[in-house]
Design an enzyme around this catalytic site. Sequence first.
Site, PDB file in Angstrom:
ATOM      1  N   ASP A 115     -13.988  -0.976   3.089  1.00 29.11           N
ATOM      2  CA  ASP A 115     -13.060  -1.212   4.206  1.00 29.11           C
ATOM      3  C   ASP A 115     -13.728  -0.655   5.468  1.00 29.11           C
ATOM      4  OD1 ASP A 115     -11.033  -0.950   6.117  1.00 29.11           O
ATOM      5  OD2 ASP A 115      -9.575   0.021   4.828  1.00 29.11           O
ATOM      6  N   LYS A 122     -10.251  -6.636   7.914  1.00 34.45           N
ATOM      7  CA  LYS A 122      -9.234  -6.266   8.899  1.00 34.45           C
ATOM      8  C   LYS A 122      -9.771  -6.735  10.237  1.00 34.45           C
ATOM      9  CE  LYS A 122      -7.535  -2.038   6.690  1.00 34.45           C
ATOM     10  NZ  LYS A 122      -7.623  -0.568   6.707  1.00 34.45           N
ATOM     11  N   SER A 130       0.863  -1.179   0.000  1.00 34.90           N
ATOM     12  CA  SER A 130       0.000   0.000   0.000  1.00 34.90           C
ATOM     13  C   SER A 130       0.902   1.232   0.000  1.00 34.90           C
ATOM     14  CB  SER A 130      -0.882  -0.035   1.257  1.00 34.90           C
ATOM     15  OG  SER A 130      -1.610   1.156   1.378  1.00 34.90           O
ATOM     16  N   GLU A 145     -11.212   1.278  -3.330  1.00 31.01           N
ATOM     17  CA  GLU A 145     -11.503   1.009  -1.922  1.00 31.01           C
ATOM     18  C   GLU A 145     -12.082   2.250  -1.248  1.00 31.01           C
ATOM     19  OE1 GLU A 145      -8.043  -0.700  -0.122  1.00 31.01           O
ATOM     20  OE2 GLU A 145      -8.769  -0.399   1.930  1.00 31.01           O
ATOM     21  N   GLY A 182      -4.506  -4.130   6.057  1.00 29.12           N
ATOM     22  CA  GLY A 182      -3.435  -3.980   7.039  1.00 29.12           C
ATOM     23  C   GLY A 182      -3.564  -2.648   7.733  1.00 29.12           C
ATOM     24  N   LYS A 194      -1.184  -0.845  -4.302  1.00 25.11           N
ATOM     25  CA  LYS A 194      -2.360  -0.036  -3.967  1.00 25.11           C
ATOM     26  C   LYS A 194      -1.898   1.401  -3.794  1.00 25.11           C
ATOM     27  CE  LYS A 194      -4.819   0.347   0.404  1.00 25.11           C
ATOM     28  NZ  LYS A 194      -5.498  -0.427   1.458  1.00 25.11           N
ATOM     29  N   ASP A 243      -7.251   3.521  -3.008  1.00 21.70           N
ATOM     30  CA  ASP A 243      -7.972   3.619  -1.736  1.00 21.70           C
ATOM     31  C   ASP A 243      -8.205   5.092  -1.394  1.00 21.70           C
ATOM     32  OD1 ASP A 243      -9.003   3.354   0.808  1.00 21.70           O
ATOM     33  OD2 ASP A 243      -7.311   2.208   1.631  1.00 21.70           O
ATOM     34  N   LYS A 284      -2.812   5.160  -2.464  1.00 19.73           N
ATOM     35  CA  LYS A 284      -3.715   6.017  -1.711  1.00 19.73           C
ATOM     36  C   LYS A 284      -4.039   7.215  -2.602  1.00 19.73           C
ATOM     37  CE  LYS A 284      -3.874   3.963   2.349  1.00 19.73           C
ATOM     38  NZ  LYS A 284      -5.142   3.471   2.903  1.00 19.73           N
TER      39      LYS A 284
HETATM   40  O1  OSB Z   1      -7.159   2.087   4.620  1.00 21.64           O
HETATM   41  O2  OSB Z   1      -6.187   0.262   4.234  1.00 21.64           O
HETATM   42  C1  OSB Z   1      -6.212   1.333   4.835  1.00 21.64           C
HETATM   43  C2  OSB Z   1      -3.028   1.766   6.927  1.00 21.64           C
HETATM   44  C3  OSB Z   1      -3.534   2.395   8.032  1.00 21.64           C
HETATM   45  C4  OSB Z   1      -4.878   2.705   8.071  1.00 21.64           C
HETATM   46  C5  OSB Z   1      -5.704   2.379   6.990  1.00 21.64           C
HETATM   47  C6  OSB Z   1      -5.205   1.728   5.881  1.00 21.64           C
HETATM   48  C7  OSB Z   1      -3.826   1.436   5.830  1.00 21.64           C
HETATM   49  C8  OSB Z   1      -3.150   0.836   4.691  1.00 21.64           C
HETATM   50  C9  OSB Z   1      -1.822   0.147   4.965  1.00 21.64           C
HETATM   51  O3  OSB Z   1      -3.534   0.940   3.551  1.00 21.64           O
HETATM   52  C10 OSB Z   1      -1.796  -1.305   4.720  1.00 21.64           C
HETATM   53  C11 OSB Z   1      -0.604  -1.983   5.347  1.00 21.64           C
HETATM   54  O4  OSB Z   1      -0.637  -2.323   6.553  1.00 21.64           O
HETATM   55  O5  OSB Z   1       0.380  -2.203   4.662  1.00 21.64           O
HETATM   56 MG    MG Z   2      -8.450   1.085   3.265  1.00 14.40          MG
END
Ligand code: OSB
Ligand code: MG
Length: 372
Positions: free
Chosen positions: A238, A262, A135, A213, A290, A161, A188, A163
């Site tokens: 999510d 999660k 991510s 996402e 994650g 992924k 995301d 952001k």
């Molecule tokens: O939205 O998926 C999410 C990390 C912290 C809070 C929200 C998210 C995330 C990630 C990181 O996208 C995923 C990872 O742990 O590598």
């Molecule tokens: Mg997310």
Amino acid sequence: MKIDQITLYHIRMPYVSPFQTSRWVETDRECVLVRLRSSGLTAWGECTATQHCAYSYETTQTNWHILGDFIVPIVLQADLEDIPGYRAAIVHLTGHPMAKAGMEMALWDLFAQRQGLSLQRMLGGSGERVRVGVSVGIQPDTDKLLEVVAGYLSQGYRRIKLKIKPGRDVLDTAAVRRLYPDLRLQVDGNSVYRLEDAPHLKALDDFNLLLIEQPFGEDDIIDHAKLQPQLKTAICLDESITSVTHARWALELGACRVINIKPGRLSGMHEGRLVHDYCRERGIPVWMGGMLETGIGRSANLALASLPGFTLPGDISASARYYAEDLIEEPFVLNPDSTLSVPQGPGLGVRVRIDILKKVTLRTKKYRLVPQ
Ligand code: OSB
Ligand code: MG
């Protein structure tokens, strides 16, 4: 099974680089760890909340409070034999899924160790490896993003992924897609968009994404249901999915075609598995999310992600993607096929590095049952 002692650790571990989402930035992993001691066994759990109420309303501080003042006393009093017993003992506590999940993880570790089983076996998972991706946080500019993506690809990650946020969505995604036409790519929004943005989000349909996402708010299954029919790309929820009931609502309303699991958000691996089972029966793909966990939480995520319905790569990256030094003896390393190996030892199957734990601990508190 009587629990002899429970210790809470409030830790802070710096990330190798800041993690920027559409609505907040994280520079350290600040979280609560739970250690249980029972009949000579030591078990660990990790709460996913961080210092800010950004991803959800929970924080390190609320986890500390809810665990210490409510959950720990219940667990010390009870004579728990299994996870359903724990869930029944805390069923009257409203909200705070990440606090509940942190204790649940430690109990899964304990019960699995007692039976001499890996967490993977205990959960009903199988296989030695789980497909993973990385991510990528929002970068200062698109050139830097391309550099960071190239770096992860050279390390062997085969799913990326991104952001995204308004102003850093369509162009960033287009730039990555142009360079890597065949890459497994997804984005995301972390709840930053609104229904009025639907015409803009439609532009993302051009990039052959695996999924988009959580574009809209966490409490907004209705508008996601209005958006999904306007898009070719699958929406994945999510933040919105906090129980198997929410998963049912979202699927019945047509709000998404994929669900992210999660365990922290879902109050534990038990509920996470229920969402997995519910989706699997309906042919809905799920994948493991994650929260930038330490090796403790990530080993639990890997075990759960080895269940058969996890058909998309998880946000479970190697230790080095997050930390200069992870909390566990053998850091997670990416296999050349963009997988991580699922720990096979009893329980979580990882050994906590006490030397590092000491360095990162801000405070601890020990609890024992006080005889009445
Ligand atoms: O939205 O998926 C999410 C990390 C912290 C809070 C929200 C998210 C995330 C990630 C990181 O996208 C995923 C990872 O742990 O590598
Ligand atoms: Mg997310």
